[in-house]
Design an enzyme around this catalytic site. Structure first.
Site, PDB file in Angstrom:
ATOM      1  N   LYS A 131     -10.609  -2.985  -4.309  1.00 47.89           N
ATOM      2  CA  LYS A 131     -11.394  -1.760  -4.483  1.00 47.89           C
ATOM      3  C   LYS A 131     -10.565  -0.657  -5.117  1.00 47.89           C
ATOM      4  O   LYS A 131     -11.089   0.297  -5.648  1.00 47.89           O
ATOM      5  CB  LYS A 131     -12.002  -1.312  -3.158  1.00 47.89           C
ATOM      6  CG  LYS A 131     -11.039  -1.090  -2.032  1.00 47.89           C
ATOM      7  CD  LYS A 131     -11.818  -0.797  -0.748  1.00 47.89           C
ATOM      8  CE  LYS A 131     -11.513  -1.820   0.328  1.00 47.89           C
ATOM      9  NZ  LYS A 131     -12.450  -1.862   1.429  1.00 47.89           N
TER      10      LYS A 131
ATOM     11  N   LYS B 115      -5.053  -9.619  -6.930  1.00 45.94           N
ATOM     12  CA  LYS B 115      -6.240  -9.723  -6.086  1.00 45.94           C
ATOM     13  C   LYS B 115      -7.351  -8.789  -6.583  1.00 45.94           C
ATOM     14  O   LYS B 115      -7.048  -7.681  -7.031  1.00 45.94           O
ATOM     15  CB  LYS B 115      -5.800  -9.299  -4.683  1.00 45.94           C
ATOM     16  CG  LYS B 115      -6.705  -9.631  -3.567  1.00 45.94           C
ATOM     17  CD  LYS B 115      -6.074  -9.179  -2.253  1.00 45.94           C
ATOM     18  CE  LYS B 115      -6.102  -7.676  -2.107  1.00 45.94           C
ATOM     19  NZ  LYS B 115      -5.814  -7.162  -0.789  1.00 45.94           N
TER      20      LYS B 115
ATOM     21  N   LYS C 287       0.814  -1.224   0.000  1.00 48.18           N
ATOM     22  CA  LYS C 287       0.000   0.000   0.000  1.00 48.18           C
ATOM     23  C   LYS C 287       0.843   1.267   0.000  1.00 48.18           C
ATOM     24  O   LYS C 287       0.445   2.280  -0.566  1.00 48.18           O
ATOM     25  CB  LYS C 287      -0.972   0.008   1.193  1.00 48.18           C
ATOM     26  CG  LYS C 287      -2.133  -0.945   1.003  1.00 48.18           C
ATOM     27  CD  LYS C 287      -3.291  -0.608   1.920  1.00 48.18           C
ATOM     28  CE  LYS C 287      -4.473  -1.505   1.636  1.00 48.18           C
ATOM     29  NZ  LYS C 287      -5.563  -1.354   2.602  1.00 48.18           N
TER      30      LYS C 287
HETATM   31  P1  TYM Z   1     -10.745  -4.937   3.942  1.00 46.80           P
HETATM   32  O1  TYM Z   1     -11.709  -3.852   4.209  1.00 46.80           O
HETATM   33  O2  TYM Z   1      -9.630  -4.672   2.971  1.00 46.80           O
HETATM   34  O3  TYM Z   1     -11.501  -6.219   3.426  1.00 46.80           O
HETATM   35  C1  TYM Z   1     -12.615  -6.760   4.133  1.00 46.80           C
HETATM   36  C2  TYM Z   1     -12.581  -8.279   4.072  1.00 46.80           C
HETATM   37  O4  TYM Z   1     -12.618  -8.715   2.693  1.00 46.80           O
HETATM   38  C3  TYM Z   1     -11.558  -9.619   2.450  1.00 46.80           C
HETATM   39  N1  TYM Z   1     -11.108  -9.462   1.043  1.00 46.80           N
HETATM   40  C4  TYM Z   1     -11.017 -10.478   0.170  1.00 46.80           C
HETATM   41  N2  TYM Z   1     -11.280 -11.784   0.289  1.00 46.80           N
HETATM   42  C5  TYM Z   1     -11.087 -12.557  -0.815  1.00 46.80           C
HETATM   43  N3  TYM Z   1     -10.660 -12.073  -2.017  1.00 46.80           N
HETATM   44  C6  TYM Z   1     -10.383 -10.753  -2.181  1.00 46.80           C
HETATM   45  N4  TYM Z   1      -9.995 -10.296  -3.353  1.00 46.80           N
HETATM   46  C7  TYM Z   1     -10.563  -9.893  -1.049  1.00 46.80           C
HETATM   47  N5  TYM Z   1     -10.403  -8.552  -0.852  1.00 46.80           N
HETATM   48  C8  TYM Z   1     -10.745  -8.312   0.441  1.00 46.80           C
HETATM   49  C9  TYM Z   1     -10.471  -9.217   3.444  1.00 46.80           C
HETATM   50  O5  TYM Z   1      -9.564 -10.280   3.682  1.00 46.80           O
HETATM   51  C10 TYM Z   1     -11.278  -8.853   4.665  1.00 46.80           C
HETATM   52  O6  TYM Z   1     -11.603 -10.014   5.412  1.00 46.80           O
HETATM   53  N6  TYM Z   1      -7.803  -4.811   8.012  1.00 46.80           N
HETATM   54  C11 TYM Z   1      -9.042  -5.314   7.479  1.00 46.80           C
HETATM   55  C12 TYM Z   1     -10.246  -4.854   8.257  1.00 46.80           C
HETATM   56  C13 TYM Z   1     -10.177  -5.064   9.717  1.00 46.80           C
HETATM   57  C14 TYM Z   1     -10.385  -6.278  10.424  1.00 46.80           C
HETATM   58  C15 TYM Z   1     -10.268  -5.961  11.802  1.00 46.80           C
HETATM   59  C16 TYM Z   1     -10.671  -7.588  10.021  1.00 46.80           C
HETATM   60  C17 TYM Z   1      -9.937  -4.106  10.664  1.00 46.80           C
HETATM   61  N7  TYM Z   1     -10.004  -4.632  11.896  1.00 46.80           N
HETATM   62  C18 TYM Z   1     -10.402  -6.934  12.785  1.00 46.80           C
HETATM   63  C19 TYM Z   1     -10.790  -8.558  11.009  1.00 46.80           C
HETATM   64  C20 TYM Z   1     -10.669  -8.237  12.358  1.00 46.80           C
HETATM   65  C21 TYM Z   1      -9.209  -4.807   6.042  1.00 46.80           C
HETATM   66  O7  TYM Z   1      -8.643  -3.819   5.655  1.00 46.80           O
HETATM   67  O8  TYM Z   1     -10.134  -5.495   5.309  1.00 46.80           O
END
Ligand code: TYM
Length: 333
Positions: free
Chosen positions: A201, A198, A114
């Site tokens: 967004k 991947k 990132k």
């Molecule tokens: P974030 O917002 O990037 O994504 C949310 C969830 O979607 C999953 N994900 C995917 N799974 C499969 N294929 C993909 N291409 C894909 N893109 C995204 C992510 O693995 C995630 O589960 N840091 C985390 C958010 C967070 C969090 C937490 C999660 C903050 N605090 C505590 C668990 C527990 C994040 O940025 O996810």
């Protein structure tokens, strides 16, 4: 065994099929398993690690909440709230930041991706973001955390932080060491335009992803344009070697049909791509269009969404502030 579940999704716009298959779909399944206690958080403090327009951020918080609700997360069964409403997350994060080691954070691959080439210009928040994520999880004594594959390293860090806190402060088992729940299959949905990247967004091409707000026509069009190759559909798993785009499309079909990859391969073996894509597009539209319609519907009633978040935050606050109080006592404050 009943589980205490915590997970979060960033409200940074363009929620997509990867978020749905990798995370939100599982949130709903876990909620519906007897005995589980689930907390699902719209992690707005995480979102500001990259610059956000305040008005767009406000909308995205509501839209992510609407996506949770539209996908089947029920505020009567699960706690749904946004992170910034519960101050304990920021407070806990500071304390855990004094437990985590620089060397641990330096290993985080997502920061490297990132931050890009110019690390000096990345926000400090982006660097310490996995500590905030650890606070999210540890403040609720979560036993299990459902996430996609890309969050695995952050979860390992939260386990390390919990263990170091417990041992440094001589308080065995005080912070619960959480287990990641990462599906064996389909935990990494790839871009429709490049099967080695991947689905994300932040990809500049909207054709690379299916957004949870896409209409049926948009879904059909994107799948029609998805990258494939000129070799026929495989008849066995070995036939997917070096064909990441085909593997990804078959994976999406399998996940949304709740069946394994082998069964999907059998179903389409020998068929041509246009037939497969037409059936896949129908399958994706069948799952995503009702969600997208419901998101539009819910967003007409902002007061309802805000009420869900406020009520969820009240419940979350009771648990998280109690844990921070205990942490402070252990530390000597
Ligand atoms: P974030 O917002 O990037 O994504 C949310 C969830 O979607 C999953 N994900 C995917 N799974 C499969 N294929 C993909 N291409 C894909 N893109 C995204 C992510 O693995 C995630 O589960 N840091 C985390 C958010 C967070 C969090 C937490 C999660 C903050 N605090 C505590 C668990 C527990 C994040 O940025 O996810």
């Amino acid at each position: 065994m009943a589980k205490k579940i915590f997970s979060g999704v960033q409200p940074s716009g363009n929620l997509h099929l990867g978020n749905y298959i990798g995370a939100i779909k599982n949130f709903v399944d876990l909620q519906n398993q007897e005995g589980n206690q689930c907390i699902y958080c719209v992690v707005d403090l995480h979102a500001i690690t990259l610059r956000q327009d305040p008005n767009i951020l406000k909308n995205n918080i509501r839209e992510t909440t609407a996506a949770f609700l539209a996908s089947g997360i029920n505020p009567k069964k699960s706690i749904i709230f946004n992170q910034s409403l519960v101050p304990a997350h920021a407070e806990g994060s500071w304390i855990l930041g004094c437990v985590a080691r620089m060397g641990w954070l330096n290993r985080m691959t997502q920061f490297k991706e990132k931050a890009g080439k110019d690390k000096e210009k990345a926000s400090v928040g982006l660097y310490i973001y996995p500590i905030l994520m650890s606070a999210d999880i540890l403040l609720y004594d979560a036993t299990h955390v459902p996430v996609g594959e890309d969050q695995k390293q952050h979860l390992e860090l939260s386990r390390d932080i919990a263990q170091k806190f417990n041992s440094d402060l001589n308080s065995p088992d005080f912070l619960k060491v959480p287990e990641p729940l990462i599906q064996r299959n389909f935990s990494r949905i790839m871009s429709l335009k490049d099967g080695t990247k991947k689905m994300s967004k932040s990809d500049p091409s909207d054709l690379s992803r299916i957004n949870l707000t896409d209409t049926k026509d948009q879904i059909i069009n994107k799948i029609k344009k998805a990258k494939t190759d000129t070799i026929p559909m495989p008849s066995a798993k070995e036939g997917l070697k070096k064909r990441p785009e085909v593997e990804n499309l078959l994976g999406i079909f399998s996940s949304l049909s709740n069946q394994n990859l082998e069964k999907s391969i059998d179903e389409f073996s020998g068929k041509n791509f246009s037939d497969f894509k037409a059936i896949l597009a129908e399958k994706v539209a069948e799952k995503i269009s009702p969600i997208s319609k419901e998101i539009v519907n819910l967003l007409k009633n902002k007061d309802y969404i805000d009420k869900v978040l406020m009520e969820g935050a009240e419940k979350a606050n009771i648990q998280a502030s109690k844990k921070v109080k205990e942490i402070k006592k252990i530390i000597g404050f």
